[in-house]
Design a protein around this motif. Structure first.
Motif, PDB file in Angstrom:
ATOM      1  N   LEU A  48     -27.140  -2.438  18.792  1.00 28.76           N
ATOM      2  CA  LEU A  48     -26.889  -1.777  17.512  1.00 28.76           C
ATOM      3  C   LEU A  48     -27.806  -0.573  17.333  1.00 28.76           C
TER       4      LEU A  48
ATOM      5  N   SER B   5     -26.597   2.418  19.609  1.00 28.53           N
ATOM      6  CA  SER B   5     -25.409   3.085  19.068  1.00 28.53           C
ATOM      7  C   SER B   5     -25.771   3.939  17.857  1.00 28.53           C
ATOM      8  N   TRP B   6     -26.558   3.377  16.968  1.00 25.81           N
ATOM      9  CA  TRP B   6     -26.935   4.094  15.744  1.00 25.81           C
ATOM     10  C   TRP B   6     -27.751   5.343  16.060  1.00 25.81           C
TER      11      TRP B   6
ATOM     12  N   ILE C 168     -21.816   7.966  11.653  1.00 27.15           N
ATOM     13  CA  ILE C 168     -22.934   7.507  10.816  1.00 27.15           C
ATOM     14  C   ILE C 168     -22.402   6.856   9.547  1.00 27.15           C
TER      15      ILE C 168
ATOM     16  N   PHE D  75     -20.964   3.445  10.317  1.00 28.46           N
ATOM     17  CA  PHE D  75     -22.036   2.466  10.523  1.00 28.46           C
ATOM     18  C   PHE D  75     -22.600   1.984   9.188  1.00 28.46           C
ATOM     19  N   CYS D  76     -22.832   2.942   8.293  1.00 27.52           N
ATOM     20  CA  CYS D  76     -23.484   2.613   7.024  1.00 27.52           C
ATOM     21  C   CYS D  76     -22.547   1.886   6.063  1.00 27.52           C
TER      22      CYS D  76
ATOM     23  N   ASP E 293     -20.937  -1.522   9.540  1.00 26.23           N
ATOM     24  CA  ASP E 293     -21.781  -2.303  10.450  1.00 26.23           C
ATOM     25  C   ASP E 293     -23.026  -2.870   9.769  1.00 26.23           C
ATOM     26  N   PHE E 294     -23.777  -2.022   9.072  1.00 25.77           N
ATOM     27  CA  PHE E 294     -25.007  -2.501   8.456  1.00 25.77           C
ATOM     28  C   PHE E 294     -24.765  -3.507   7.332  1.00 25.77           C
TER      29      PHE E 294
ATOM     30  N   SER F 159     -30.331   7.332   7.497  1.00 24.06           N
ATOM     31  CA  SER F 159     -29.712   7.981   8.659  1.00 24.06           C
ATOM     32  C   SER F 159     -29.773   9.503   8.546  1.00 24.06           C
TER      33      SER F 159
END
Length: 380
Positions: free
Chosen positions: A254, A257-258, A270, A273-274, A277-278, A361
């Motif tokens: 993780l 990737s981030w 980004i 993800f935010c 994923d997070f 990020s």
């Protein structure tokens, strides 16, 4: 609690034993160590050793009448004070003593969050109130029942605010054979007037090797999993225990990737993800992921400063640390660690994870991609 039951901290154990054998026991001591280091367990083991009827050269006997009562936390000359979540102004620590015994005996490395959970305190604020300060004075004014010393173990005195002034005279001039053992995680939060009246005992965080060996031996987990948990926990056994209860997550994958999206300023990825994923990790795993990332960046800093012998990683994680240390500057990494620590603090306080991780990020994009420092950011 015996010294032999406490993980690591061999230097501190020898020092404490030596003070007893040389009759240099200070009447007021401040055990200062980070959460999960074993400072509370050390204070209890120290008190048990002092009052043991048949002590050996290195530890209490564990079998005499005094030791048996100490091990159950029911000795009449052993008193505890700690933060609690009072339902009334007249509440004192003894109201919660049964819960305290259960919590400590089940987890001597506990932190305040663990204690809060045992009391199902929700969002109530912890403190040590004036009623508790007066109760301490009352208890310690009595003569010892059985042992040579009366002992008060005061856990987290940083939660004793101005009420602590009521204890100053007692700490400075206690009744004969009375010991104050204060156990703190944050010296800055303690009244200076209390600190000046105590002898400091500094307790370091546990080593990664000690944490790892505990996980392998006592928790029967694989060496690879123990390595991962010990690395993230960074010397905090309470964190290590928490991690055991969480699902395993590929934090390294993780992270890679981030960071790939961050250093290339890939905005859409980004945002995904935010937003996906997070948040999917859940609050505890978000905190653990941030701790993992902070520790990885610190390993990169060690590599940059030519302290590679202190780097704890291996395999693909070590390869990443080596490559990352070659491409980014020390100032960038220090700023990143500072931002990660602030984000971890806010996650603990239930801030919106989508907003937090997006803000983090974007600030990291400025640091790693454009080598500019976000306004208001300071070096750690």
């Amino acid at each position: 609690m015996q010294f032999k039951d406490i993980i690591g901290q061999h230097t501190i154990k020898r020092h404490l034993v030596q003070t007893v054998r040389e009759n240099r026991v200070s009447h007021a001591q401040l055990f200062l160590g980070p959460e999960g280091s074993g400072s509370l367990a050390l204070a209890v083991a120290y008190a048990q050793y002092i009052n043991c009827e048949n002590p050996s050269e290195n530890d209490s006997c564990g079998t005499c009448s005094s030791c048996r009562k100490y091990q159950k936390l029911i000795h009449p000359d052993l008193h505890f004070s700690y933060p609690f979540f009072a339902s009334g102004e007249k509440d004192v620590a003894t109201v919660y003593m049964d819960a305290w015994r259960t919590a400590f005996l089940g987890n001597p490395y506990m932190g305040l969050d663990y204690w809060r959970h045992q009391l199902e305190a929700g969002n109530k604020q912890a403190n040590i109130n004036i009623a508790e300060a007066h109760d301490i004075i009352k208890k310690l004014s009595l003569k010892a029942f059985e042992s040579e010393y009366k002992v008060l173990v005061l856990w987290l005195p940083e939660y004793l605010q101005t009420q602590g002034n009521a204890l100053l005279k007692l700490i400075e001039e206690p009744p004969e054979k009375t010991l104050f053992l204060l156990v703190s995680e944050n010296q800055d939060g303690i009244l200076n007037t209390i600190i000046s009246r105590t002898q400091l005992v500094k307790i370091p965080k546990l080593s990664s090797d000690d944490t790892k060996q505990y996980l392998i031996t006592d928790k029967a987990i694989s060496e690879d999993r123990a390595n991962e948990i010990a690395f993230i926990a960074d010397g905090n056994l309470q964190t290590a225990v928490n991690l055991l209860e969480e699902d395993t997550h590929p934090y390294f994958d993780l992270l890679i990737s981030w960071l790939r999206f961050v250093v290339t300023d890939s905005g859409l990825n980004i945002i995904r993800f935010c937003e996906e994923d997070f948040p999917r990790l859940g609050r505890e795993n978000q905190k653990n992921y941030l701790l993992y990332t902070i520790n990885v960046f610190r390993q990169v800093l060690l590599m940059q400063t030519r302290l590679s012998q202190l780097v704890l990683l291996n395999g693909k994680e070590l390869d990443f640390v080596q490559k990352f240390s070659e491409n980014f500057k020390k100032e960038q990494l220090e700023l990143a660690v500072g931002l990660l620590e602030k984000t971890h603090y806010k996650v603990e306080r239930n801030a919106n994870p989508k907003i937090l991780f997006l803000d983090l990020s974007l600030q990291l994009v400025l640091i790693f991609k454009y080598q500019t420092f976000p306004q208001g950011t300071q070096y750690i």
